[in-house]
Write a protein that holds these residues in place. Structure first.
Motif, mmCIF file in Angstrom:
data_model
loop_
_atom_site.group_PDB
_atom_site.id
_atom_site.type_symbol
_atom_site.label_atom_id
_atom_site.label_comp_id
_atom_site.label_asym_id
_atom_site.label_seq_id
_atom_site.Cartn_x
_atom_site.Cartn_y
_atom_site.Cartn_z
ATOM 1 N N PHE A 56 0.824 -1.145 0.062
ATOM 2 C CA PHE A 56 0.180 -0.112 0.133
ATOM 3 C C PHE A 56 0.751 1.459 0.098
ATOM 4 N N PRO A 57 0.010 2.252 -0.591
ATOM 5 C CA PRO A 57 0.897 3.466 -0.605
ATOM 6 C C PRO A 57 0.909 4.400 0.883
ATOM 7 N N THR A 58 1.997 5.436 1.241
ATOM 8 C CA THR A 58 2.516 6.276 2.582
ATOM 9 C C THR A 58 3.237 7.254 1.807
ATOM 10 N N GLU A 59 2.788 8.600 2.263
ATOM 11 C CA GLU A 59 3.851 8.882 2.086
ATOM 12 C C GLU A 59 5.422 8.991 1.613
ATOM 13 N N THR A 60 5.769 8.496 2.352
ATOM 14 C CA THR A 60 6.749 8.008 1.950
ATOM 15 C C THR A 60 7.326 6.988 0.974
ATOM 16 N N VAL A 61 6.976 5.710 1.004
ATOM 17 C CA VAL A 61 7.264 5.169 -0.394
ATOM 18 C C VAL A 61 6.281 3.580 0.433
ATOM 19 N N TYR A 62 6.052 2.525 -0.817
ATOM 20 C CA TYR A 62 5.596 1.847 -0.954
ATOM 21 C C TYR A 62 5.520 1.220 0.880
ATOM 22 N N GLY A 63 4.607 0.573 1.515
ATOM 23 C CA GLY A 63 4.817 -0.299 3.033
ATOM 24 C C GLY A 63 4.212 -1.791 2.189
ATOM 25 N N LEU A 64 5.371 -2.939 2.697
ATOM 26 C CA LEU A 64 4.435 -4.470 2.563
ATOM 27 C C LEU A 64 4.020 -4.534 4.272
ATOM 28 N N GLY A 65 2.580 -4.498 4.496
ATOM 29 C CA GLY A 65 2.019 -4.870 5.440
ATOM 30 C C GLY A 65 1.673 -5.961 5.537
ATOM 31 N N ALA A 66 1.204 -5.738 7.194
ATOM 32 C CA ALA A 66 1.057 -7.623 7.606
ATOM 33 C C ALA A 66 0.741 -7.005 9.320
ATOM 34 N N ASN A 67 -0.263 -7.813 9.896
ATOM 35 C CA ASN A 67 -0.660 -7.572 11.417
ATOM 36 C C ASN A 67 0.614 -7.491 12.143
ATOM 37 N N ALA A 68 0.428 -6.981 12.708
ATOM 38 C CA ALA A 68 1.918 -6.054 13.463
ATOM 39 C C ALA A 68 1.692 -7.032 15.005
ATOM 40 N N LEU A 69 0.270 -7.387 15.580
ATOM 41 C CA LEU A 69 0.243 -8.092 16.322
ATOM 42 C C LEU A 69 0.379 -10.018 16.172
ATOM 43 N N ASP A 70 0.663 -10.257 14.882
ATOM 44 C CA ASP A 70 0.565 -11.927 14.192
ATOM 45 C C ASP A 70 2.055 -12.030 14.081
ATOM 46 N N ALA A 71 2.885 -12.695 14.708
ATOM 47 C CA ALA A 71 4.032 -13.447 14.239
ATOM 48 C C ALA A 71 4.170 -13.653 13.450
ATOM 49 N N GLU A 72 2.860 -14.992 12.773
ATOM 50 C CA GLU A 72 3.716 -15.630 11.453
ATOM 51 C C GLU A 72 3.266 -14.713 11.056
ATOM 52 N N ALA A 73 2.073 -13.482 10.667
ATOM 53 C CA ALA A 73 1.567 -13.222 9.390
ATOM 54 C C ALA A 73 3.520 -11.993 9.492
ATOM 55 N N ILE A 193 -2.060 -5.002 -4.074
ATOM 56 C CA ILE A 193 -1.257 -3.833 -4.127
ATOM 57 C C ILE A 193 -2.604 -2.853 -4.389
ATOM 58 N N ILE A 194 -2.578 -2.033 -3.581
ATOM 59 C CA ILE A 194 -3.259 -0.942 -4.278
ATOM 60 C C ILE A 194 -2.499 0.458 -4.389
ATOM 61 N N ASP A 195 -2.671 1.136 -5.391
ATOM 62 C CA ASP A 195 -1.735 2.007 -6.091
ATOM 63 C C ASP A 195 -2.420 3.560 -5.506
ATOM 64 N N GLY A 196 -1.541 4.285 -5.498
ATOM 65 C CA GLY A 196 -1.660 5.199 -5.112
ATOM 66 C C GLY A 196 -1.314 6.660 -5.750
ATOM 67 N N GLY A 197 -1.421 5.583 -6.664
ATOM 68 C CA GLY A 197 -0.020 6.764 -7.315
ATOM 69 C C GLY A 197 1.403 7.295 -6.920
ATOM 70 N N ASP A 198 2.794 8.031 -7.396
ATOM 71 C CA ASP A 198 3.694 7.653 -7.050
ATOM 72 C C ASP A 198 4.138 8.284 -5.263
#
Length: 344
Positions: A56-73, A193-198
């Motif tokens: 997903f897009p942030t204002e900095t760079v694109y991130g690869l996200g998962a549930n932060a509380l799920d160790a397996e994820a 992948i969620i495209d939010g542009g540059d």
């Protein structure tokens, strides 16, 4: 795989009055979601809750996200990127309440949150037990940040979970600032992948350690060190040892590297015998490069750095010479990324 192209140019803090609270600024940002983005973030939230990965897009760079509380994820993030397991992840949040459930917040950290969130500032604080050791890279601390795009905030809000997210690329490579780059690197192994542009900034967040009496800059980034010092009315120190530096992601391993050698130099100091080389900087170099990219200023240099490195590595040049900026403002973060990309 569903994609959507939209660019978000103005920061939440710019689009709302200064007196607006963090919650109001975040709500204003999320209100700009298009119907298609709403659908994609809902799908993404389902994937996150099920233990999957979403880019997903942030204002900095694109991130690869998962549930932060799920160790397996979180383990899947490390495996997908080929990332060292002791390199901690930043926890992305959508509210102060969510932040309070993850870390111990002191008054100085809260002041920075009120001033700069949503925005490119990650704050390292003592972690609570709810945060898995794998997410923290085995450390007693965790870095938290509220991103400043509608898609990122909505994805967190709709999942109801903090999202651990490094850059959405193979570890060690230049960070992705558009969805096409994410697709090229890892598009075949993640479900969405969620495209939010540059991305608006093009460099990762600033990381400040707030666990002690004085703030410490662990990683320069999209928010200048000077802005943090002005907000706190105190000097932001530099780390004194590697033990402190390892509290931040992106500080101990080679990062951002193109596939051809990168050398840092002044525009008029290119070796006389240099052959088949490319140039990157704000000034015109001496000699005759195969290809050159000249930026109008350090802000553009920083925003386009990773894209430019990927362009030049495919140009046919055998080596890239790049200009080092002055170490102030965004130049400090730009110099850090260039130095790491060159193997320093």
């Amino acid at each position: 795989m569903n994609d959507l192209g939209h660019s978000e140019e103005m920061s939440a803090s710019e689009s709302m009055p200064e007196r607006a609270s963090i919650a109001e600024r975040a709500a204003a940002r999320m209100a700009s979601l298009s119907p298609e983005q709403r659908e994609l973030t809902e799908r993404g939230a389902e994937i996150i809750r099920a233990g999957g990965l979403v880019a997903f897009p942030t204002e900095t760079v694109y991130g690869l996200g998962a549930n932060a509380l799920d160790a397996e994820a979180v383990k899947r993030i490390y495996e997908t990127k080929g990332r060292p397991s002791d390199n901690p992840l930043i926890l992305h949040v959508s509210s102060i309440a969510m932040t309070e459930s993850l870390v111990e917040i002191n008054w100085r950290a809260r002041l920075l949150m009120e001033k700069f969130w949503p925005g490119p500032l990650s704050i390292v604080l003592p972690a609570k037990e709810i945060v898995p050791a794998r997410t923290r890279g085995g450390l007693p601390t965790a870095a938290v940040r509220m991103p400043d795009t509608a898609v990122a905030l909505a994805l967190i809000e709709k999942s109801g979970l903090p999202i651990a997210a490094p850059s959405a690329n193979i570890s060690g490579r230049p960070s992705p600032t558009d969805a096409a780059t994410v697709r090229q690197e890892i598009g075949d192994i993640i479900p969405l992948i969620i495209d939010g542009g540059d991305t608006r900034l093009g460099l990762e967040s600033t990381v400040i350690d707030m666990t002690g009496e004085h703030p410490v800059l662990l990683r320069p980034g999209g928010l200048p060190k000077e802005a943090v010092e002005a907000a706190l009315n105190m000097e932001v120190l530099l780390p004194q040892d590697q033990k402190m530096i390892r509290r931040s992601p992106g500080t101990r391993y080679r990062h951002y590297a193109p596939s051809i050698p990168l050398r840092l130099t002044a525009p008029q100091a290119i070796p006389a015998d240099a052959e088949n080389w490319a140039w990157l900087g704000t000034e015109i170099p001496s000699g005759a490069p195969r290809i050159k990219i000249i930026f109008k200023d350090d802000a553009e240099y920083a925003k386009e750095l990773f894209r430019a490195l990927r362009t030049l590595e495919k140009s046919g040049a055998q080596i890239i010479y790049a200009e080092l900026p002055e170490e102030n403002g965004i130049g400090r973060a730009l110099k850090d990324r260039l130095t790491r990309a060159a193997g320093g």
